[in-house]
Design a protein around this motif. Structure first.
Motif, PDB file in Angstrom:
ATOM      1  N   LEU A 162      13.131  -4.843 -24.406  1.00 12.64           N
ATOM      2  CA  LEU A 162      13.171  -5.096 -22.964  1.00 12.64           C
ATOM      3  C   LEU A 162      14.037  -6.298 -22.595  1.00 12.64           C
ATOM      4  CD1 LEU A 162       9.404  -4.501 -22.024  1.00 12.64           C
ATOM      5  CD2 LEU A 162      11.295  -2.858 -22.048  1.00 12.64           C
ATOM      6  N   LYS A 163      14.848  -6.725 -23.522  1.00  7.99           N
ATOM      7  CA  LYS A 163      15.683  -7.916 -23.309  1.00  7.99           C
ATOM      8  C   LYS A 163      16.513  -7.818 -22.035  1.00  7.99           C
ATOM      9  CE  LYS A 163      19.126  -8.292 -26.027  1.00  7.99           C
ATOM     10  NZ  LYS A 163      19.991  -8.483 -27.231  1.00  7.99           N
ATOM     11  N   ASP A 164      17.094  -6.657 -21.798  1.00  8.91           N
ATOM     12  CA  ASP A 164      17.969  -6.480 -20.635  1.00  8.91           C
ATOM     13  C   ASP A 164      17.333  -5.645 -19.526  1.00  8.91           C
ATOM     14  OD1 ASP A 164      20.082  -7.868 -21.945  1.00  8.91           O
ATOM     15  OD2 ASP A 164      20.543  -6.050 -23.084  1.00  8.91           O
ATOM     16  N   VAL A 165      16.026  -5.475 -19.602  1.00 11.06           N
ATOM     17  CA  VAL A 165      15.303  -4.667 -18.609  1.00 11.06           C
ATOM     18  C   VAL A 165      14.730  -5.567 -17.522  1.00 11.06           C
ATOM     19  CG1 VAL A 165      13.334  -3.133 -18.251  1.00 11.06           C
ATOM     20  CG2 VAL A 165      14.765  -2.881 -20.292  1.00 11.06           C
ATOM     21  N   ALA A 166      14.833  -5.131 -16.279  1.00 12.52           N
ATOM     22  CA  ALA A 166      14.393  -5.944 -15.142  1.00 12.52           C
ATOM     23  C   ALA A 166      12.875  -5.960 -15.002  1.00 12.52           C
ATOM     24  CB  ALA A 166      15.010  -5.402 -13.857  1.00 12.52           C
ATOM     25  N   GLU A 167      12.364  -7.068 -14.503  1.00  9.84           N
ATOM     26  CA  GLU A 167      10.943  -7.175 -14.173  1.00  9.84           C
ATOM     27  C   GLU A 167      10.749  -6.729 -12.724  1.00  9.84           C
ATOM     28  OE1 GLU A 167       7.813 -10.707 -13.189  1.00  9.84           O
ATOM     29  OE2 GLU A 167       8.988 -10.962 -15.033  1.00  9.84           O
ATOM     30  N   VAL A 168       9.789  -5.836 -12.492  1.00 13.51           N
ATOM     31  CA  VAL A 168       9.561  -5.300 -11.149  1.00 13.51           C
ATOM     32  C   VAL A 168       8.071  -5.312 -10.832  1.00 13.51           C
ATOM     33  CG1 VAL A 168      11.597  -3.807 -11.170  1.00 13.51           C
ATOM     34  CG2 VAL A 168       9.426  -2.946 -12.053  1.00 13.51           C
ATOM     35  N   SER A 169       7.761  -5.061  -9.579  1.00 12.52           N
ATOM     36  CA  SER A 169       6.359  -4.944  -9.164  1.00 12.52           C
ATOM     37  C   SER A 169       6.254  -3.896  -8.071  1.00 12.52           C
ATOM     38  CB  SER A 169       5.827  -6.283  -8.650  1.00 12.52           C
ATOM     39  OG  SER A 169       6.306  -6.549  -7.344  1.00 12.52           O
ATOM     40  N   ASP A 170       5.035  -3.438  -7.821  1.00 10.04           N
ATOM     41  CA  ASP A 170       4.834  -2.415  -6.790  1.00 10.04           C
ATOM     42  C   ASP A 170       5.022  -2.956  -5.384  1.00 10.04           C
ATOM     43  OD1 ASP A 170       2.631  -4.027  -6.746  1.00 10.04           O
ATOM     44  OD2 ASP A 170       1.190  -2.460  -7.248  1.00 10.04           O
ATOM     45  N   GLU A 171       5.204  -4.276  -5.255  1.00  6.73           N
ATOM     46  CA  GLU A 171       5.412  -4.881  -3.939  1.00  6.73           C
ATOM     47  C   GLU A 171       6.875  -5.173  -3.651  1.00  6.73           C
ATOM     48  OE1 GLU A 171       2.608  -8.186  -4.359  1.00  6.73           O
ATOM     49  OE2 GLU A 171       1.322  -7.185  -2.904  1.00  6.73           O
ATOM     50  N   ASN A 172       7.699  -5.190  -4.702  1.00  5.21           N
ATOM     51  CA  ASN A 172       9.127  -5.465  -4.521  1.00  5.21           C
ATOM     52  C   ASN A 172       9.914  -4.162  -4.564  1.00  5.21           C
ATOM     53  OD1 ASN A 172      11.725  -6.456  -4.483  1.00  5.21           O
ATOM     54  ND2 ASN A 172      11.362  -8.037  -6.031  1.00  5.21           N
ATOM     55  N   LEU A 173       9.826  -3.404  -3.479  1.00  2.00           N
ATOM     56  CA  LEU A 173      10.471  -2.094  -3.420  1.00  2.00           C
ATOM     57  C   LEU A 173      11.996  -2.193  -3.436  1.00  2.00           C
ATOM     58  CD1 LEU A 173       8.180  -0.366  -0.750  1.00  2.00           C
ATOM     59  CD2 LEU A 173       8.000  -0.295  -3.240  1.00  2.00           C
ATOM     60  N   GLU A 174      12.525  -3.270  -2.857  1.00  3.08           N
ATOM     61  CA  GLU A 174      13.976  -3.432  -2.825  1.00  3.08           C
ATOM     62  C   GLU A 174      14.555  -3.510  -4.235  1.00  3.08           C
ATOM     63  OE1 GLU A 174      11.845  -5.248  -1.143  1.00  3.08           O
ATOM     64  OE2 GLU A 174      12.226  -4.627   0.941  1.00  3.08           O
ATOM     65  N   LYS A 175      13.850  -4.223  -5.101  1.00  2.00           N
ATOM     66  CA  LYS A 175      14.304  -4.364  -6.480  1.00  2.00           C
ATOM     67  C   LYS A 175      14.289  -3.015  -7.194  1.00  2.00           C
ATOM     68  CE  LYS A 175      15.479  -6.587 -10.217  1.00  2.00           C
ATOM     69  NZ  LYS A 175      16.798  -7.219 -10.366  1.00  2.00           N
ATOM     70  N   ILE A 176      13.247  -2.240  -6.924  1.00  2.00           N
ATOM     71  CA  ILE A 176      13.140  -0.922  -7.555  1.00  2.00           C
ATOM     72  C   ILE A 176      14.251  -0.001  -7.063  1.00  2.00           C
ATOM     73  CG2 ILE A 176      11.697   1.138  -7.770  1.00  2.00           C
ATOM     74  CD1 ILE A 176       9.251  -0.679  -7.652  1.00  2.00           C
ATOM     75  N   ILE A 177      14.557  -0.062  -5.763  1.00  2.00           N
ATOM     76  CA  ILE A 177      15.632   0.761  -5.197  1.00  2.00           C
ATOM     77  C   ILE A 177      16.967   0.420  -5.866  1.00  2.00           C
ATOM     78  CG2 ILE A 177      17.006   1.195  -3.120  1.00  2.00           C
ATOM     79  CD1 ILE A 177      14.398   0.825  -1.502  1.00  2.00           C
ATOM     80  N   GLU A 178      17.199  -0.876  -6.097  1.00  2.00           N
ATOM     81  CA  GLU A 178      18.436  -1.322  -6.740  1.00  2.00           C
ATOM     82  C   GLU A 178      18.598  -0.732  -8.138  1.00  2.00           C
ATOM     83  OE1 GLU A 178      18.500  -5.554  -6.864  1.00  2.00           O
ATOM     84  OE2 GLU A 178      18.460  -5.792  -4.684  1.00  2.00           O
ATOM     85  N   LEU A 235       6.945   4.557  -2.845  1.00  2.00           N
ATOM     86  CA  LEU A 235       7.568   4.721  -4.160  1.00  2.00           C
ATOM     87  C   LEU A 235       8.021   6.158  -4.362  1.00  2.00           C
ATOM     88  CD1 LEU A 235       5.083   2.595  -6.281  1.00  2.00           C
ATOM     89  CD2 LEU A 235       7.501   2.070  -5.913  1.00  2.00           C
ATOM     90  N   LYS A 236       7.228   7.109  -3.852  1.00  2.00           N
ATOM     91  CA  LYS A 236       7.570   8.525  -3.974  1.00  2.00           C
ATOM     92  C   LYS A 236       8.866   8.859  -3.242  1.00  2.00           C
ATOM     93  CE  LYS A 236       2.870  10.295  -4.626  1.00  2.00           C
ATOM     94  NZ  LYS A 236       1.762  11.099  -4.035  1.00  2.00           N
ATOM     95  N   GLU A 237       9.195   8.052  -2.221  1.00  2.00           N
ATOM     96  CA  GLU A 237      10.440   8.271  -1.488  1.00  2.00           C
ATOM     97  C   GLU A 237      11.648   7.795  -2.296  1.00  2.00           C
ATOM     98  OE1 GLU A 237      10.026   6.322   2.234  1.00  2.00           O
ATOM     99  OE2 GLU A 237       8.372   7.582   2.932  1.00  2.00           O
ATOM    100  N   ILE A 238      11.383   6.873  -3.231  1.00  2.00           N
ATOM    101  CA  ILE A 238      12.463   6.336  -4.073  1.00  2.00           C
ATOM    102  C   ILE A 238      12.768   7.283  -5.232  1.00  2.00           C
ATOM    103  CG2 ILE A 238      13.180   4.406  -5.538  1.00  2.00           C
ATOM    104  CD1 ILE A 238      11.311   2.617  -3.859  1.00  2.00           C
ATOM    105  N   ALA A 239      11.692   7.757  -5.891  1.00  2.00           N
ATOM    106  CA  ALA A 239      11.845   8.642  -7.054  1.00  2.00           C
ATOM    107  C   ALA A 239      10.507   9.333  -7.313  1.00  2.00           C
ATOM    108  CB  ALA A 239      12.273   7.835  -8.281  1.00  2.00           C
ATOM    109  N   PRO A 240      10.514  10.450  -8.039  1.00  2.00           N
ATOM    110  CA  PRO A 240       9.241  11.085  -8.404  1.00  2.00           C
ATOM    111  C   PRO A 240       8.310  10.057  -9.045  1.00  2.00           C
ATOM    112  CG  PRO A 240      11.073  12.484  -9.036  1.00  2.00           C
ATOM    113  CD  PRO A 240      11.677  11.188  -8.581  1.00  2.00           C
ATOM    114  N   THR A 241       7.092   9.992  -8.554  1.00  2.00           N
ATOM    115  CA  THR A 241       6.140   8.976  -9.013  1.00  2.00           C
ATOM    116  C   THR A 241       4.883   9.632  -9.555  1.00  2.00           C
ATOM    117  OG1 THR A 241       6.972   7.389  -7.364  1.00  2.00           O
ATOM    118  CG2 THR A 241       4.795   6.960  -8.327  1.00  2.00           C
TER     119      THR A 241
END
Length: 308
Positions: free
Chosen positions: A93-109, A127-133
């Motif tokens: 996970l060295k180059d993998v981003a840290e995300v949370s269920d509250e930071n939707l902008e980061k997940i969209i990116e 989240l379902k609007e961003i991708a299959p969840t």
């Protein structure tokens, strides 16, 4: 005339039949090709059918399951803070981003094509609007069945089942060796020092409990069974620690935990301590029950109990 007519008609029927079969086979092949080209499969989740990528390439994980996905060779682009800080996955996970269920902008990116989390995560509809969840209820499935479900979700059920079958055999064989060495009636406790608290665990609360008690069939002290088996864990004080310590103790310690209890006479006089039967493992990362973590824990138990 009849002798000539019958074979000719029969030949005609066979030709028609062959043409018909050829047409059917072509339709079947075309249908399969079309399904493959669609790039999706229908996964039967606990909340209903979900259309997911047949071969996901950018997965976001919001509540663990990281080791399950990594073990199946699927690319991960975002993980929760616990996974990101887990030393077991440090390299992966060295180059993998840290995300949370509250930071939707980061997940969209991150442009995920699949999101996986627990059923209690926030913003599921968004989240379902961003991708299959797809979500899972924690503890609804045992640790091995959970991996198979992740395998189904990622279209890698065969690989997941193969690992499960192999792991069960290896863990059971190791358990047989351990019981032969320490005795069938010897007891094992799993205790954790976290922050300023001490916990003892049942047979399904990570920290290697699934391996020790379920796969290896090692025995749990009666006091632990009474207080922690049903609930999964139980908070104890340093003063009563001897009541919960088995003949062998797996001590899970977090780096910043208060370990002053180990300096007390109460602790030092525990038989497992006196007999050097306390095996210490790193608490950070031990709270996971995925294949990557389980393999690491199985190796630790083999070395601790058998010296291998």
């Amino acid at each position: 005339m009849k002798r000539i007519l019958i074979p000719v008609m029969l030949l005609f029927v066979l030709i028609i039949s062959a043409c018909s079969n050829g047409s059917t086979e072509k339709k079947t092949d075309d249908s399969a090709s079309k399904e493959s080209k669609s790039g999706t499969i229908t996964y039967q989740s606990e909340t209903g059918p979900v259309e997911v990528p047949a071969h996901p390439k950018r997965v976001v994980l919001l509540s663990g399951f990281t080791g399950n996905v990594l073990d199946l060779g699927v690319n991960v682009v975002g993980v929760d803070v616990w996974s990101k800080n887990n030393p077991t996955f440090k390299n992966e996970l060295k180059d993998v981003a840290e995300v949370s269920d509250e930071n939707l902008e980061k997940i969209i990116e991150l442009n995920p094509d699949l999101i996986i989390g627990l059923s209690n995560i926030k913003n599921i509809d968004k989240l379902k609007e961003i991708a299959p969840t797809v979500t899972y209820t924690w503890g609804k499935l045992d640790y091995l069945t959970q991996h198979i479900e992740i395998g189904k979700l990622l279209n890698k059920e065969k690989e997941a089942r193969a690992w499960v079958d192999d792991f069960k055999k290896r863990a059971q064989a190791t358990g047989d060796e351990i019981r032969a060495k320490i005795g069938e009636d010897a007891t094992v406790s799993v205790i954790e020092a976290y922050d300023k608290n001490l916990y003892v665990f049942g047979n399904n609360w990570a920290r290697g409990t699934e391996i020790l008690y379920q796969a290896m069939n090692l025995k749990m002290p009666e006091k632990v069974k009474e207080m922690a088996l049903k609930s999964g864990y139980y908070t104890i004080s340093a003063e009563v620690l001897p009541e919960y310590a088995g003949d062998y103790v797996i001590l899970s310690k977090y780096e910043d935990a208060d370990t002053s209890f180990q300096e007390t006479e109460t602790y030092k006089n525990i038989p497992a301590v006196k007999n050097n039967h306390v095996f210490t493992m790193t608490g950070n990362g031990a709270s996971f029950s995925d294949p990557v973590t389980l393999e690491k824990q199985l190796k630790f138990f083999k070395k601790s109990f058998l010296g291998e």
